[in-house]
Design an enzyme around this catalytic site. Sequence first.
Site, mmCIF file in Angstrom:
data_model
loop_
_atom_site.group_PDB
_atom_site.id
_atom_site.type_symbol
_atom_site.label_atom_id
_atom_site.label_comp_id
_atom_site.label_asym_id
_atom_site.label_seq_id
_atom_site.Cartn_x
_atom_site.Cartn_y
_atom_site.Cartn_z
ATOM 1 N N PHE A 163 0.805 -1.233 0.000
ATOM 2 C CA PHE A 163 0.000 0.000 0.000
ATOM 3 C C PHE A 163 0.831 1.272 0.000
ATOM 4 C CE2 PHE A 163 0.814 -0.039 4.602
ATOM 5 C CZ PHE A 163 0.996 1.306 4.846
ATOM 6 N N CYS A 295 9.717 1.367 3.730
ATOM 7 C CA CYS A 295 10.579 0.252 4.119
ATOM 8 C C CYS A 295 12.016 0.727 4.306
ATOM 9 C CB CYS A 295 10.519 -0.853 3.077
ATOM 10 S SG CYS A 295 11.208 -0.336 1.513
HETATM 11 P P1 NAD Z 1 1.206 -6.662 3.078
HETATM 12 O O1 NAD Z 1 2.191 -7.758 3.197
HETATM 13 O O2 NAD Z 1 0.089 -6.600 4.042
HETATM 14 O O3 NAD Z 1 0.532 -6.676 1.609
HETATM 15 C C1 NAD Z 1 1.316 -6.743 0.434
HETATM 16 C C2 NAD Z 1 0.504 -7.434 -0.655
HETATM 17 O O4 NAD Z 1 0.232 -8.771 -0.239
HETATM 18 C C3 NAD Z 1 -0.850 -6.772 -0.902
HETATM 19 O O5 NAD Z 1 -1.089 -6.742 -2.276
HETATM 20 C C4 NAD Z 1 -1.839 -7.676 -0.168
HETATM 21 O O6 NAD Z 1 -3.095 -7.726 -0.804
HETATM 22 C C5 NAD Z 1 -1.172 -9.033 -0.214
HETATM 23 N N1 NAD Z 1 -1.445 -9.841 0.975
HETATM 24 C C6 NAD Z 1 -1.616 -9.392 2.247
HETATM 25 N N2 NAD Z 1 -1.806 -10.428 3.086
HETATM 26 C C7 NAD Z 1 -1.735 -11.551 2.336
HETATM 27 C C8 NAD Z 1 -1.853 -12.943 2.636
HETATM 28 N N3 NAD Z 1 -2.069 -13.366 3.873
HETATM 29 N N4 NAD Z 1 -1.731 -13.823 1.627
HETATM 30 C C9 NAD Z 1 -1.498 -13.402 0.375
HETATM 31 N N5 NAD Z 1 -1.392 -12.102 0.036
HETATM 32 C C10 NAD Z 1 -1.508 -11.181 0.994
HETATM 33 O O7 NAD Z 1 2.055 -5.291 3.100
HETATM 34 P P2 NAD Z 1 1.497 -3.808 3.171
HETATM 35 O O8 NAD Z 1 0.982 -3.558 4.538
HETATM 36 O O9 NAD Z 1 0.641 -3.514 2.007
HETATM 37 O O10 NAD Z 1 2.855 -2.989 2.942
HETATM 38 C C11 NAD Z 1 3.727 -2.666 3.988
HETATM 39 C C12 NAD Z 1 4.878 -3.649 4.086
HETATM 40 O O11 NAD Z 1 5.581 -3.698 2.860
HETATM 41 C C13 NAD Z 1 5.902 -3.253 5.134
HETATM 42 O O12 NAD Z 1 6.320 -4.396 5.817
HETATM 43 C C14 NAD Z 1 7.027 -2.664 4.323
HETATM 44 O O13 NAD Z 1 8.292 -2.725 4.937
HETATM 45 C C15 NAD Z 1 6.976 -3.530 3.099
HETATM 46 N N6 NAD Z 1 7.593 -2.865 1.968
HETATM 47 C C16 NAD Z 1 8.816 -3.330 1.561
HETATM 48 C C17 NAD Z 1 9.467 -2.701 0.515
HETATM 49 C C18 NAD Z 1 10.814 -3.182 0.080
HETATM 50 O O14 NAD Z 1 11.272 -2.741 -0.969
HETATM 51 N N7 NAD Z 1 11.486 -4.044 0.812
HETATM 52 C C19 NAD Z 1 8.869 -1.614 -0.130
HETATM 53 C C20 NAD Z 1 7.618 -1.197 0.308
HETATM 54 C C21 NAD Z 1 6.988 -1.823 1.361
#
Ligand code: NAD
Length: 503
Positions: A163, A295
């Site tokens: 997100f 992140c």
């Molecule tokens: P999230 O893991 O909740 O969701 C990411 C994606 O996975 C979304 O599209 C969501 O629909 C899907 N998803 C969520 N739960 C799932 C499940 N149980 N099974 C399958 N798919 C699922 O992450 P978020 O809250 O959207 O984003 C924030 C996180 O992303 C933070 O931990 C942040 O550090 C990380 N992030 C990492 C980077 C990087 O480059 N390392 C960049 C941006 C964000």
Amino acid sequence: MQKKPLEGEISVSFRNPLPNYINGEWCASRTTEYLDVVNPATAEVLTQVPLSLASDVEAAAVAAAAAYPNWRRIPATERVQYLFKLKFLLEEHLDELSRIVTLECGKTFAESKAELQRAIENVEVACGIPMLMQGYNLENVARGIDEMMIRQPVGVTAIIAPFNFPGMIPFWFLPYAIACGNTTILKPSEKVPLTMQKVFELLEKTGLPKGVVNLVNGAKEVVDAILEHSTIRAISFVGSSPVAQYVYSKAAVFGKRVQCQGGAKNPIIVLPDADMEMTTRITADSAFGCAGQRCLAASVAVTVGEARHTFTEAIANAAKTRVVGYGLDEKVQMGPVITRQSQARIEQLIQQGANEGATVLVDGRSAKIPGYEQGNFVRPTILQNVNPRSELARTEIFGPVLGLMHLETIEDAIALVNSGQWGNMACLFTSSGAAARQFRYEAEAGNIGINIGVAAPMAFFPFSGWKDSFYGDLHGQGKDAVAFFTQTKVVVERWPKTWSRQF
Ligand code: NAD
């Protein structure tokens, strides 16, 4: 009382419910389940997003597979012409897109614009695919025999986004995927699906052949369908580490190529010889930019020796004076966090830190912004004397919270950096070249900052990440993305002049 929307915001309207985009058509999901898409600053429901079904993924995979044979045959020089068009369309619609990012994600307009500029930069780099995708060859590896390595696309690919950067993160992958000759399916975060609606309208305007890019909105069911679909050959994921781990392991079971960028807990180290004014300003931007929902955000600041007193006072002051409010308000420096649940979780983690013995030096809980009382605001928060072994020191908070620790030597500070499970980013502030070199060499993180907070790397570098912040081999962006979206083929050839006489 809740304020009226700011000027400029009201011109943006969205279809309700949001459609998917499959095989060049905007189409309704077959689902009966929808989620509200909510402006995190005002709690206004902007529209509804469908929780699409496996059958929607199936339709997208069929379209992407059908488009693939013709798309890969189009020369790379012609494929990138669509990206050149996209670049100009993105630039033309930059303000509108930035407003949409702020509306759905909460960050300031300037932050939204900056992330979209990095998105455009990725399109520009992917326009170089005719050069980047080249292989190599050697004539006469044996007498009369030539050998070459060529790069070919992988096939149907998928992108699953988080997100916090609705405009930028899909672009770490999408332009490279299609420029290399693949077709793709994108699933944005269900919390922020609006920016990609607009981006796909622009992709449609480029005249891309049907099925080359597809958009499926939704959540877990869509992700699982992508993971299990036999046609989809490669998956790019960005999100939290538990989900990254899940996607990585399940994709492996289904024999797919996968790259998964996960969460983080990023330390910065402040040595006594650092320029304190600059260090404080940069640390505040790093910790509180995008309300800490990056992140690469600084999450822990470790002062060494005498740095403790000067830095603590200055960073506390920077936290207290940061202007918090609605991201479309020009004076605002920090917006809300994404959801009510997220706000409650952050506040609970602050309390847990206090229960574990830290002092809440600046308390951003229970923030009320006049005119935006329904928003999910947490003001910048500083906790002092955080125990390195505490939960607070180890958990990704993903909010505007900075924990302070104190150590006596740079060796201790580097040992602390390296003791964590994460490896996304680490920074050092110093005026000593020797200390900087030691840190650069020894710190176990994929992104290092010396006297600077780390922003997302420029598009021609990989977005690196180590340890539990990344599962896979090849990262997003740049040459890594080209390698991820191509498979190598090694060809060895002999063309004897006297072929007919020999056989
Ligand atoms: P999230 O893991 O909740 O969701 C990411 C994606 O996975 C979304 O599209 C969501 O629909 C899907 N998803 C969520 N739960 C799932 C499940 N149980 N099974 C399958 N798919 C699922 O992450 P978020 O809250 O959207 O984003 C924030 C996180 O992303 C933070 O931990 C942040 O550090 C990380 N992030 C990492 C980077 C990087 O480059 N390392 C960049 C941006 C964000």
